[in-house]
Design a protein around this motif. Structure first.
Motif, mmCIF file in Angstrom:
data_model
loop_
_atom_site.group_PDB
_atom_site.id
_atom_site.type_symbol
_atom_site.label_atom_id
_atom_site.label_comp_id
_atom_site.label_asym_id
_atom_site.label_seq_id
_atom_site.Cartn_x
_atom_site.Cartn_y
_atom_site.Cartn_z
ATOM 1 N N LEU A 42 0.830 -1.204 0.000
ATOM 2 C CA LEU A 42 0.000 0.000 0.000
ATOM 3 C C LEU A 42 0.866 1.256 0.000
ATOM 4 O O LEU A 42 0.519 2.259 -0.641
ATOM 5 N N LEU A 43 1.993 1.210 0.706
ATOM 6 C CA LEU A 43 2.919 2.346 0.701
ATOM 7 C C LEU A 43 3.470 2.573 -0.701
ATOM 8 O O LEU A 43 3.589 3.716 -1.153
ATOM 9 N N GLY A 44 3.804 1.492 -1.394
ATOM 10 C CA GLY A 44 4.298 1.615 -2.769
ATOM 11 C C GLY A 44 3.260 2.252 -3.683
ATOM 12 O O GLY A 44 3.583 3.118 -4.504
ATOM 13 N N VAL A 45 2.001 1.836 -3.539
ATOM 14 C CA VAL A 45 0.916 2.420 -4.331
ATOM 15 C C VAL A 45 0.788 3.916 -4.019
ATOM 16 O O VAL A 45 0.627 4.744 -4.926
ATOM 17 N N ALA A 46 0.874 4.261 -2.745
ATOM 18 C CA ALA A 46 0.753 5.662 -2.332
ATOM 19 C C ALA A 46 1.899 6.504 -2.895
ATOM 20 O O ALA A 46 1.687 7.649 -3.317
ATOM 21 N N ILE A 47 3.102 5.959 -2.913
ATOM 22 C CA ILE A 47 4.255 6.685 -3.456
ATOM 23 C C ILE A 47 4.075 6.928 -4.956
ATOM 24 O O ILE A 47 4.339 8.030 -5.453
ATOM 25 N N LEU A 48 3.614 5.923 -5.675
ATOM 26 C CA LEU A 48 3.349 6.094 -7.109
ATOM 27 C C LEU A 48 2.304 7.176 -7.344
ATOM 28 O O LEU A 48 2.437 8.005 -8.252
ATOM 29 N N PHE A 49 1.271 7.179 -6.522
ATOM 30 C CA PHE A 49 0.226 8.196 -6.636
ATOM 31 C C PHE A 49 0.803 9.581 -6.380
ATOM 32 O O PHE A 49 0.492 10.548 -7.093
ATOM 33 N N GLY A 50 1.664 9.683 -5.354
ATOM 34 C CA GLY A 50 2.296 10.962 -5.041
ATOM 35 C C GLY A 50 3.164 11.466 -6.181
ATOM 36 O O GLY A 50 3.167 12.666 -6.480
ATOM 37 N N LEU A 51 3.891 10.568 -6.832
ATOM 38 C CA LEU A 51 4.727 10.956 -7.969
ATOM 39 C C LEU A 51 3.885 11.479 -9.124
ATOM 40 O O LEU A 51 4.240 12.469 -9.780
ATOM 41 N N VAL A 52 2.763 10.821 -9.382
ATOM 42 C CA VAL A 52 1.868 11.269 -10.456
ATOM 43 C C VAL A 52 1.325 12.661 -10.143
ATOM 44 O O VAL A 52 1.256 13.532 -11.025
ATOM 45 N N LEU A 53 0.946 12.900 -8.895
ATOM 46 C CA LEU A 53 0.431 14.212 -8.498
ATOM 47 C C LEU A 53 1.463 15.310 -8.719
ATOM 48 O O LEU A 53 1.158 16.372 -9.265
ATOM 49 N N SER A 90 -1.695 10.677 2.924
ATOM 50 C CA SER A 90 -3.160 10.620 2.851
ATOM 51 C C SER A 90 -3.616 9.365 2.101
ATOM 52 O O SER A 90 -4.511 8.647 2.564
ATOM 53 N N VAL A 91 -3.000 9.087 0.959
ATOM 54 C CA VAL A 91 -3.383 7.907 0.182
ATOM 55 C C VAL A 91 -3.071 6.633 0.955
ATOM 56 O O VAL A 91 -3.898 5.706 1.024
ATOM 57 N N TYR A 92 -1.882 6.574 1.566
ATOM 58 C CA TYR A 92 -1.503 5.373 2.317
ATOM 59 C C TYR A 92 -2.473 5.082 3.459
ATOM 60 O O TYR A 92 -2.921 3.940 3.644
ATOM 61 N N HIS A 93 -2.805 6.098 4.227
ATOM 62 C CA HIS A 93 -3.659 5.861 5.396
ATOM 63 C C HIS A 93 -5.109 5.589 5.002
ATOM 64 O O HIS A 93 -5.792 4.789 5.666
ATOM 65 N N PHE A 94 -5.587 6.198 3.929
ATOM 66 C CA PHE A 94 -6.932 5.866 3.470
ATOM 67 C C PHE A 94 -6.984 4.444 2.914
ATOM 68 O O PHE A 94 -7.965 3.714 3.121
ATOM 69 N N LEU A 95 -5.933 4.032 2.196
ATOM 70 C CA LEU A 95 -5.871 2.649 1.722
ATOM 71 C C LEU A 95 -5.787 1.679 2.894
ATOM 72 O O LEU A 95 -6.431 0.617 2.883
ATOM 73 N N SER A 96 -4.996 2.036 3.896
ATOM 74 C CA SER A 96 -4.867 1.174 5.074
ATOM 75 C C SER A 96 -6.189 1.062 5.821
ATOM 76 O O SER A 96 -6.553 -0.010 6.319
ATOM 77 N N ALA A 97 -6.923 2.177 5.902
ATOM 78 C CA ALA A 97 -8.232 2.151 6.553
ATOM 79 C C ALA A 97 -9.200 1.240 5.807
ATOM 80 O O ALA A 97 -10.095 0.635 6.407
ATOM 81 N N THR A 98 -8.993 1.109 4.492
ATOM 82 C CA THR A 98 -9.882 0.302 3.666
ATOM 83 C C THR A 98 -9.498 -1.173 3.658
ATOM 84 O O THR A 98 -10.372 -2.049 3.762
ATOM 85 N N PHE A 99 -8.184 -1.459 3.575
ATOM 86 C CA PHE A 99 -7.750 -2.834 3.345
ATOM 87 C C PHE A 99 -7.095 -3.505 4.554
ATOM 88 O O PHE A 99 -6.916 -4.723 4.549
ATOM 89 N N VAL A 100 -6.694 -2.734 5.548
ATOM 90 C CA VAL A 100 -6.063 -3.310 6.740
ATOM 91 C C VAL A 100 -7.075 -3.303 7.878
ATOM 92 O O VAL A 100 -7.733 -2.290 8.124
ATOM 93 N N GLU A 101 -7.204 -4.410 8.545
ATOM 94 C CA GLU A 101 -8.246 -4.538 9.558
ATOM 95 C C GLU A 101 -7.956 -3.743 10.830
ATOM 96 O O GLU A 101 -8.881 -3.322 11.521
#
Length: 220
Positions: free
Chosen positions: A17-28, A127-138
């Motif tokens: 999820l951190l990797g996904v968030a970093i990619l998103f940050g780079l695109v932004l 922001s992306v990492y923690h929202f993803l974690s809230a969604t996919f991590v229990e």
């Protein structure tokens, strides 16, 4: 602990999820207007950010040599399959930020613009990492949601220029966020500690100390 199996590789869900968030940050950062003098500098900042991320990744992986040397000596391939964990990630972040600031100054990019780019990237990733974690991590739903909301709020405020108009405002953002994250983690997260605090909490304590040190200093 949630894991993802990719062929022979096993990766913790939180690192994925951190990797996904970093990619998103780079695109932004690629698409956002950074208000640099010309397109060449915009491209230079983006390229530098990518280099910093890659540097951080290799430091994170290589930190296993420092943190678990016996494991690497017995099983050299552990460098391929394992990382330095949270401690190694903190080292990677420190070196990546230092490298980014140093190289940006060599490109004659103003310090305030450099710091703004760092914060925009950092808060977008958080922001992306923690929202993803809230969604996919229990675990720790409330913690992830609160950090995600606070990070997204800071990102938006910096983007619309309502904050970060001076060095003091930059350090104010760092200090407030660091206190916020430390307090929430102390209340909501049960982490392994080193002299009272976890490695992540010590990192943010360090950010507070550095911010207060540079509070009234004129940065060039």
């Amino acid at each position: 602990m949630d894991i993802i199996q990719i062929g022979s590789f096993t990766i913790l869900l939180k690192w994925f999820l951190l990797g996904v968030a970093i990619l998103f940050g780079l695109v932004l950062i690629k698409v956002l207007p950074l208000h640099l003098p010309n397109r060449a500098q915009n491209k230079a900042v983006f390229d530098l950010l990518i280099n910093s991320v890659f540097l951080g990744f290799f430091i994170w992986k290589g930190s296993l040599l420092l943190l678990e040397p016996s494991l690497v000596i017995k099983t050299p391939l552990s460098l391929l399959y394992f990382t330095g964990g949270s401690s190694g990630l903190v080292l990677a972040i420190i070196f990546s930020i230092s490298y980014f600031i140093y190289r940006a100054r060599k490109l004659d990019i103003s310090m305030l613009v450099t710091l703004k780019c760092l914060l925009l990237f950092s808060f977008s990733v958080l922001s992306v990492y923690h929202f993803l974690s809230a969604t996919f991590v229990e675990d720790n739903l409330i913690y992830h949601v609160l950090i995600g909301i606070y990070s997204l709020t800071n990102f938006i405020l910096i983007l619309v220029k309502r904050i970060l108009s001076s060095y003091k405002s930059f350090f104010s953002v760092i200090v407030l966020f660091s206190f916020y994250k430390i307090i929430l983690s102390l209340i909501l997260i049960n982490e392994n500690t080193i002299f009272i605090f976890s490695i992540e909490q010590w990192f943010f304590i360090g950010l507070i100390i550095v911010s207060l040190f540079f509070w009234d200093r004129k940065l060039q």
